[in-house]
Motif scaffolding. Structure first.
Motif, mmCIF file in Angstrom:
data_model
loop_
_atom_site.group_PDB
_atom_site.id
_atom_site.type_symbol
_atom_site.label_atom_id
_atom_site.label_comp_id
_atom_site.label_asym_id
_atom_site.label_seq_id
_atom_site.Cartn_x
_atom_site.Cartn_y
_atom_site.Cartn_z
ATOM 1 N N CYS B 281 0.814 -1.208 0.000
ATOM 2 C CA CYS B 281 0.000 0.000 0.000
ATOM 3 C C CYS B 281 0.848 1.259 0.000
ATOM 4 O O CYS B 281 0.602 2.198 -0.740
ATOM 5 C CB CYS B 281 -0.912 0.003 1.224
ATOM 6 N N SER B 282 1.844 1.262 0.874
ATOM 7 C CA SER B 282 2.612 2.482 1.047
ATOM 8 C C SER B 282 3.548 2.735 -0.122
ATOM 9 O O SER B 282 3.764 3.867 -0.533
ATOM 10 C CB SER B 282 3.437 2.392 2.331
ATOM 11 N N TYR B 283 4.107 1.649 -0.644
ATOM 12 C CA TYR B 283 5.076 1.820 -1.717
ATOM 13 C C TYR B 283 4.417 2.374 -2.975
ATOM 14 O O TYR B 283 4.932 3.287 -3.615
ATOM 15 C CB TYR B 283 5.758 0.484 -2.027
ATOM 16 N N ASN B 284 3.266 1.831 -3.318
ATOM 17 C CA ASN B 284 2.639 2.251 -4.560
ATOM 18 C C ASN B 284 2.196 3.708 -4.550
ATOM 19 O O ASN B 284 2.121 4.340 -5.591
ATOM 20 C CB ASN B 284 1.483 1.312 -4.910
ATOM 21 N N LEU B 285 1.914 4.234 -3.350
ATOM 22 C CA LEU B 285 1.543 5.642 -3.280
ATOM 23 C C LEU B 285 2.708 6.544 -3.658
ATOM 24 O O LEU B 285 2.523 7.661 -4.116
ATOM 25 C CB LEU B 285 1.110 5.995 -1.859
ATOM 26 N N LEU B 286 3.911 6.027 -3.432
ATOM 27 C CA LEU B 286 5.082 6.858 -3.697
ATOM 28 C C LEU B 286 5.216 7.217 -5.177
ATOM 29 O O LEU B 286 5.800 8.235 -5.519
ATOM 30 C CB LEU B 286 6.349 6.155 -3.206
ATOM 31 N N ARG B 293 6.927 15.063 -8.321
ATOM 32 C CA ARG B 293 8.279 15.621 -8.253
ATOM 33 C C ARG B 293 9.293 14.512 -8.542
ATOM 34 O O ARG B 293 9.846 13.900 -7.620
ATOM 35 C CB ARG B 293 8.521 16.247 -6.873
ATOM 36 N N PRO B 294 9.553 14.294 -9.828
ATOM 37 C CA PRO B 294 10.368 13.137 -10.234
ATOM 38 C C PRO B 294 11.781 13.155 -9.657
ATOM 39 O O PRO B 294 12.346 12.095 -9.393
ATOM 40 C CB PRO B 294 10.426 13.260 -11.759
ATOM 41 N N GLU B 295 12.342 14.340 -9.458
ATOM 42 C CA GLU B 295 13.740 14.386 -9.016
ATOM 43 C C GLU B 295 13.947 13.790 -7.623
ATOM 44 O O GLU B 295 15.072 13.509 -7.224
ATOM 45 C CB GLU B 295 14.292 15.816 -9.084
ATOM 46 N N THR B 296 12.866 13.573 -6.878
ATOM 47 C CA THR B 296 13.041 12.959 -5.552
ATOM 48 C C THR B 296 13.420 11.482 -5.664
ATOM 49 O O THR B 296 13.987 10.921 -4.739
ATOM 50 C CB THR B 296 11.740 13.025 -4.728
ATOM 51 N N ALA B 297 13.108 10.848 -6.787
ATOM 52 C CA ALA B 297 13.389 9.420 -6.998
ATOM 53 C C ALA B 297 12.984 8.617 -5.764
ATOM 54 O O ALA B 297 13.681 7.715 -5.316
ATOM 55 C CB ALA B 297 14.859 9.197 -7.333
ATOM 56 N N ILE B 298 11.836 8.972 -5.232
ATOM 57 C CA ILE B 298 11.437 8.435 -3.920
ATOM 58 C C ILE B 298 11.149 6.933 -3.964
ATOM 59 O O ILE B 298 11.306 6.231 -2.974
ATOM 60 C CB ILE B 298 10.252 9.261 -3.363
ATOM 61 N N THR B 299 10.790 6.425 -5.132
ATOM 62 C CA THR B 299 10.501 4.985 -5.197
ATOM 63 C C THR B 299 11.779 4.134 -5.225
ATOM 64 O O THR B 299 11.721 2.918 -5.173
ATOM 65 C CB THR B 299 9.645 4.617 -6.434
ATOM 66 N N ASP B 300 12.929 4.797 -5.307
ATOM 67 C CA ASP B 300 14.189 4.045 -5.294
ATOM 68 C C ASP B 300 14.852 4.082 -3.921
ATOM 69 O O ASP B 300 16.008 3.686 -3.772
ATOM 70 C CB ASP B 300 15.162 4.634 -6.330
ATOM 71 N N SER B 301 14.142 4.590 -2.917
ATOM 72 C CA SER B 301 14.775 4.831 -1.628
ATOM 73 C C SER B 301 14.630 3.683 -0.643
ATOM 74 O O SER B 301 14.818 3.873 0.552
ATOM 75 C CB SER B 301 14.181 6.093 -0.997
ATOM 76 N N VAL B 306 9.073 -2.528 2.679
ATOM 77 C CA VAL B 306 8.677 -1.134 2.776
ATOM 78 C C VAL B 306 7.708 -1.006 3.933
ATOM 79 O O VAL B 306 6.576 -1.466 3.861
ATOM 80 C CB VAL B 306 8.014 -0.653 1.470
ATOM 81 N N GLU B 307 8.178 -0.412 5.035
ATOM 82 C CA GLU B 307 7.288 -0.175 6.163
ATOM 83 C C GLU B 307 6.637 1.186 5.968
ATOM 84 O O GLU B 307 7.325 2.161 5.674
ATOM 85 C CB GLU B 307 8.090 -0.191 7.465
ATOM 86 N N PRO B 308 5.319 1.255 6.179
ATOM 87 C CA PRO B 308 4.634 2.528 5.954
ATOM 88 C C PRO B 308 5.300 3.720 6.649
ATOM 89 O O PRO B 308 5.455 4.776 6.030
ATOM 90 C CB PRO B 308 3.236 2.257 6.502
#
Lengths: 148, 646
Positions: B281-286, B293-301, B306-308
């Motif tokens: 749930c939490s990962y897909n929201l990212l 804001r693509p430059e955050t590359a937040i899905t690669d972090s 992935v804990e919420p």
């Protein structure tokens, strides 16, 4: 890719069911997740769906009035809002303040919110005429008071 | 347009929808020539765009990876985490970003088929981005999907903010400490309650937890984004499950917010296989945040799992959060209101709600109006709780609830919660992974030990941000080296280790429980036997004043190893303990007795204490002492350990 590493966490999932699960099925989340766990104190409120009826009375078990699945920003239906929030709205009107009452004022596009809230508070017993009052009557009573 | 899918979904189930949409998609592709009458198709122009995209390698742009959910695989190729064929406009779109881009460009130039969404409407973020990147002449495109988008999401409302919401753990379920996250989008004309929530979840009718869990682990469910008014989520989490909620406003610009909404529209009715551990749930929201804001590359972090709460921490660390708000649960509100009342006043509220006294009894008390208001407010919440628990009938609820409100109404305005304190925020809690060097004296003499824990919270870890006196551990391993024996041993491997000690009192009664399983050294007289074990216990707990909690548990343990007769060593017994929290110091005093009725018959006594000193939020020091007696053998254990959370 990361999936291969999950073996050690098998049981994790078992216990995170409630947080990860949700209601795409249209049934309330609570109803599904907590089935068979009755009797535990804090796992409460199995939200049940009451179809598309926009009428409801005080009852903590009444659920949502069948919202369309789909991103709708800014819900704007007074009737369904009142039906879905009967108990919380009544509490706020009794107090003359609160988030649920503010939201109602916004929905009804009220200009002078504080006068509106005060007026509803003063007329609480005219809005909630009995313990069995339904949401349609509540909306009608609120509109009457607003226009009086 | 989207609603037609929904109706199908409800009536015929998801499978039918997929078949239908697939069929519709095929029809669209194969039959496109039939419809291309209105605007002359400029094939040359389309090819020039495709060529330009190819030459500029636009498909390697991070934004394209984000909105198509492409991730690099071990072999260095790209693969989308989205599994729904409807999402792709090239046959190999899932694994071929370049082909998918070409397919997308071509799809924009197709005529809109009846009863289907045109690609420019369905893939709103792709359309806007490619249009700008390739300077597409929109006059040549037969259908303007942006008109649909704007009329649906912007004409009557002005979406002004996006927030990420974290419902914290609830009282008697430490497992829920993992929490959950969803996004809400608020319009500038509405209130927070009226915001729309965007939730990502597995779709299933499976109601049996373990099956659900196992299938969820291996991606057997389809995950969909779903949407509901925020007030229904508040009802579910805050009123129903009594979980505090935290709202984090994202500092998005209007353009960033628009791109997020466009990507949400793209993801509507599109599924990805749902994996509990990472693609959850939490990962897909990212992806929605990253689209903004693509430059955050937040899905690669993220690494493994992935804990919420970690998604909140990462969002914060990426500078995306501008403010935080606390939404107390009904339980927290009641707890606070009770702290303002005396024992007699609390008792009166209970009696009124349970029908032992009439509501007018509060009115007759010799108290200030302010006190009475607090009592009515508490009663209004508590009576809902009783009704939910079905401790009173619906009719009793309705009539008492009305009487309480009528009496409350007479006393006028007064906000009883205005001074309610805000608890420590969940993202400021200690981190989940723990590394622990330890030294001590045990069954076989002096030893040193190293432990690693994957997640998330031990009873003695700093409590801030977690439910007081609770524990949930997944994946903890301890290797020990006894200096006399000179060989390392596996001391324990905890697969799962849960302790739940909700505090019961006259208002709320809730059973405590413990559940543990894994591998552990089980002592038989003076020998360690590595065993697979399962422990279950339950009981009651209560607070004595603000800082002290006591508990009593009855439990059973099963140890399995070839050394035991019947391969099983069964223990039954009880435990009692007291937990004391004073600022950075916490103490746990305990006494346990277990009896083994068969095989190696014996009595087992353990008594002692643990202490913890919090040094910083992510560093703590602990000491333990215990006296142990096992059959005729007795010994003392001491240990000192140092915990690093990371």
């Amino acid at each position: 890719m990361k999936k291969v590493l999950v073996a050690a966490f098998t049981i994790c999932a078992l216990f995170s069911v409630s947080s990860l699960f949700a209601n795409n099925s249209g049934v309330g989340l609570g109803a599904v997740v907590f089935q068979g766990k009755k009797g535990k104190v804090f796992e409460v409120l199995a939200v049940t769906t009451n179809g598309t009826s926009y009428t409801s009375t005080f009852a903590i078990t009444s659920g949502t009035s069948g919202y369309k699945d789909g991103l709708v920003i800014g819900v704007n239906v007074v009737d369904s809002y009142v039906a879905d929030n009967m108990d919380n709205l009544a509490t706020d009107i009794a107090k003359g303040d609160g988030e649920y009452l503010d939201a109602l004022a916004t929905l009804m596009k009220v200009e002078d919110k504080s006068a509106f809230k005060a007026k509803l508070q003063q007329n609480f017993t005219k809005i909630y005429t009995s313990k069995n009052v339904n949401s349609k009557e509540v909306v009608a009573n609120i509109r009457d008071i607003q226009n009086s | 347009m989207f609603s037609s899918y929904i109706i199908f979904k409800k009536r015929y189930g998801l499978r039918a929808v997929l078949l239908l949409t697939l069929a519709a998609g095929l029809f669209l592709f194969s039959g496109s020539a039939l419809f291309s009458q209105t605007i002359e198709r400029d094939d040359e122009y389309i090819e020039s765009l495709v060529k330009k995209a190819r030459e500029e390698k636009l498909y390697t742009d991070p934004f394209w990876n984000t909105i198509l959910h492409y991730k690099k695989t071990f072999s260095g190729n790209y693969k989308s985490l989205v599994d729904d064929p409807e999402f792709f406009l090239a046959p190999d779109g899932k694994i071929n970003p370049s082909a998918e881009m070409e397919g997308t460009i071509r799809a924009f130039f197709k005529e809109k088929a009846e009863d289907t969404d045109h690609a420019t409407a369905k893939f709103s973020a792709r359309y806007k981005w490619l249009r700008e990147k390739l300077h597409i002449d929109t006059n040549k495109i037969p259908y303007n999907g942006d008109k649909d988008f704007l009329s649906q999401y912007y004409e009557n409302v002005n979406p002004s903010k996006a927030l990420i919401v974290f419902p914290a753990g609830y009282m008697n379920s430490p497992a829920s400490m993992y929490g959950h996250t969803f996004i809400i989008i608020e319009s500038d004309s509405g209130s927070r309650l009226m915001a729309s929530s965007v939730n990502y979840a597995a779709s299933t009718d499976e109601q049996f937890g373990p099956i659900f869990a196992i299938r969820g682990l291996f991606g057997a469910y389809k995950g969909y984004y779903s949407f509901l008014p925020y007030f229904t989520k508040i009802k579910e989490y805050s009123d129903g499950e009594m979980r505090d909620m935290w709202e984090y406003e994202l500092n998005l610009t209007p353009d960033e917010l628009e791109m997020m909404i466009r990507h949400i529209v793209e993801m509507e009715n599109i599924y990805s296989d749902y994996f509990f551990i990472d693609e959850n749930c939490s990962y897909n929201l990212l992806f929605l945040i990253e689209a903004a804001r693509p430059e955050t590359a937040i899905t690669d972090s993220f690494g493994i799992g992935v804990e919420p709460i970690n998604t909140i921490r990462v969002t914060r660390d990426k500078g995306l959060i501008s403010s935080r708000e606390y939404r107390p649960s009904v339980f927290s509100k009641m707890k606070y209101l009770r702290s303002l009342l005396t024992g007699t006043e609390e008792k009166m509220v209970r009696h009124v709600c349970r029908g032992k006294k009439d509501v007018s009894a509060i009115e007759e008390m010799d108290l200030s109006d302010e006190k009475k208001i607090i009592m009515y407010d508490l009663a209004a919440d508590y009576i809902k709780f009783l009704a939910i628990k079905r401790e009173i009938t619906e009719d009793e609820y309705k009539s008492r609830f009305m009487s309480i409100l009528i009496n409350r109404n007479k006393l006028g305005r007064h906000d009883t919660l205005k001074d309610m304190p805000i608890p420590p925020a969940p993202e400021d809690s200690h981190k989940s992974r723990r590394f622990t060097p330890e030294s001590g004296y045990g069954l076989k003499g002096w030893y040193s030990q190293l432990s690693y824990r994957q997640s998330v919270h031990h009873l003695m870890d700093p409590d801030e941000g977690y439910n007081l006196n609770s524990q949930i551990i997944f994946g903890n391993i301890s290797a020990r080296y006894y200096y006399d024996e000179k060989k390392p041993i596996l001391q324990r491997f905890d697969i799962i280790d849960i302790i739940s000690l909700p505090q019961s009192d006259a208002f709320f009664t809730s059973p405590c429980y413990e559940f543990k399983t894994g591998f552990i050294q089980n002592v038989v007289e003076d020998e360690d036997i590595l065993s697979y074990w399962i422990k279950g216990a339950s009981g009651l707990s209560t607070l004595l004043g603000e800082h002290v909690q006591v508990y009593f548990l009855g439990g059973m343990k099963f140890y399995f190893a070839p050394e035991y007769s019947g391969n099983t060593d069964f223990h039954a017994g009880g435990e009692a303990g007291m937990l004391v929290s004073l600022g950075p110091w916490k103490g746990h005093f305990f006494g346990n007795y277990y009896y083994v009725p068969a095989g190696y018959k014996r009595h087992i006594i353990t008594a002692g204490f643990s202490e913890r000193l919090k040094i910083t939020q992510n560093v703590s020091l602990m000491t333990d002492y215990s006296y142990n007696r096992n059959m005729d053998h007795s010994w003392h254990e001491v240990s000192l350990n140092f915990n690093l959370y990371f």
